[in-house]
Design an enzyme around this catalytic site. Structure first.
Site, short mmCIF file in Angstrom:
data_model
loop_
_atom_site.label_atom_id
_atom_site.label_comp_id
_atom_site.label_asym_id
_atom_site.label_seq_id
_atom_site.Cartn_x
_atom_site.Cartn_y
_atom_site.Cartn_z
N ASP A 73 0.88 -1.15 0.00
CA ASP A 73 0.00 0.00 0.00
C ASP A 73 0.92 1.20 0.00
OD1 ASP A 73 -2.67 0.97 -0.14
OD2 ASP A 73 -2.44 1.75 1.88
N SER A 74 0.60 2.13 -0.84
CA SER A 74 1.50 3.27 -0.99
C SER A 74 0.69 4.50 -1.36
CB SER A 74 2.55 2.98 -2.06
OG SER A 74 1.93 2.67 -3.30
N ASP A 158 3.06 10.52 -10.40
CA ASP A 158 4.44 10.65 -10.89
C ASP A 158 4.71 11.93 -11.68
OD1 ASP A 158 4.98 8.29 -9.60
OD2 ASP A 158 5.38 7.12 -11.41
N LYS A 178 14.14 5.80 -11.87
CA LYS A 178 13.17 5.74 -10.77
C LYS A 178 13.38 4.48 -9.92
CE LYS A 178 8.21 5.37 -9.89
NZ LYS A 178 6.90 5.13 -10.48
N HIS A 183 10.26 4.87 -3.52
CA HIS A 183 9.79 4.35 -2.24
C HIS A 183 9.54 2.85 -2.31
CE1 HIS A 183 6.50 5.49 -4.79
NE2 HIS A 183 5.60 4.94 -4.02
#
EC number: 3.6.1.66
Length: 199
Positions: A73-74, A158, A178, A183
């Protein structure tokens, strides 16, 4: 090792495949079909665990055997907005909102405050379920969010996010670049260490 990804998000699946090239990544929907998981927790960790555990439990019901289920989950958090969108990043503009709609909502919130850019950060929590044990790791990426979109690479927010140390948005940067500092890649590097220990 076969890894079942507890996500139907094509962008996330592609990113996991790039980051874990030696493992067979299978989306849960290829095995179980469509399953709606209500992401109703108030932390990234809570949602990641719920998704991974739900898919793991469903696979056990059909005797799928030894399997690793990974979920993440982000989202993006903007301190000046009280860390919104946060856990609501994927549905900031409403349930089933598109990336474009979510981006427009975030731009509108920044414009209300007269901000062209402001500090922001991405958080990723990865949950791993294996043999009914749960493990979690986190990764972060810091930078600034803009009130406009630049570039077409990536997905989600993004094109609005400039990571620290760069002068381009994630939407402008090559996917390989990237991959080095996102993350999710930071969290996945930690997840790989967990997998090395438990498998």
């Amino acid at each position: 090792m076969k890894i079942v990804l507890a996500s139907a998000n094509k962008g996330k699946i592609k990113e996991f495949e790039r980051l874990l090239p030696n493992d067979e990544i299978v989306a849960f929907s290829e095995i179980l079909g469509k399953i709606e998981i209500d992401e109703d927790k108030d932390t990234f960790k809570g949602n990641a665990i719920k998704k991974a555990q739900t898919i793991y439990d469903e696979l056990q019901k059909i005797n799928f055997g030894d399997v690793v289920v990974i979920s993440d989950d982000s989202g993006i958090s903007v301190p000046v907005l009280g860390n919104a969108p946060g856990v609501y990043s994927a549905r900031y503009a409403g349930l089933n909102a598109s990336d474009k709609e979510n981006n427009e909502k975030l731009k509108a919130e920044l414009n209300k405050l007269g901000l062209e850019k402001t500090p922001a950060f991405y958080t990723a929590c990865i949950a791993i379920v294996y043999k009914n044990e749960v493990y979690t790791v986190h990764g972060w990426m810091y930078g600034e969010v803009l009130n406009k979109e630049i570039g077409t690479n990536g997905f989600g927010y993004d094109p609005m996010f400039i990571p620290n140390g760069y002068d381009k948005t994630l939407g402008e940067l090559d996917e390989g670049v990237k991959k080095e500092f996102s993350h999710r890649s930071k969290a996945l590097k930690l997840a790989m260490k967990v997998l090395e220990v438990i498998l």
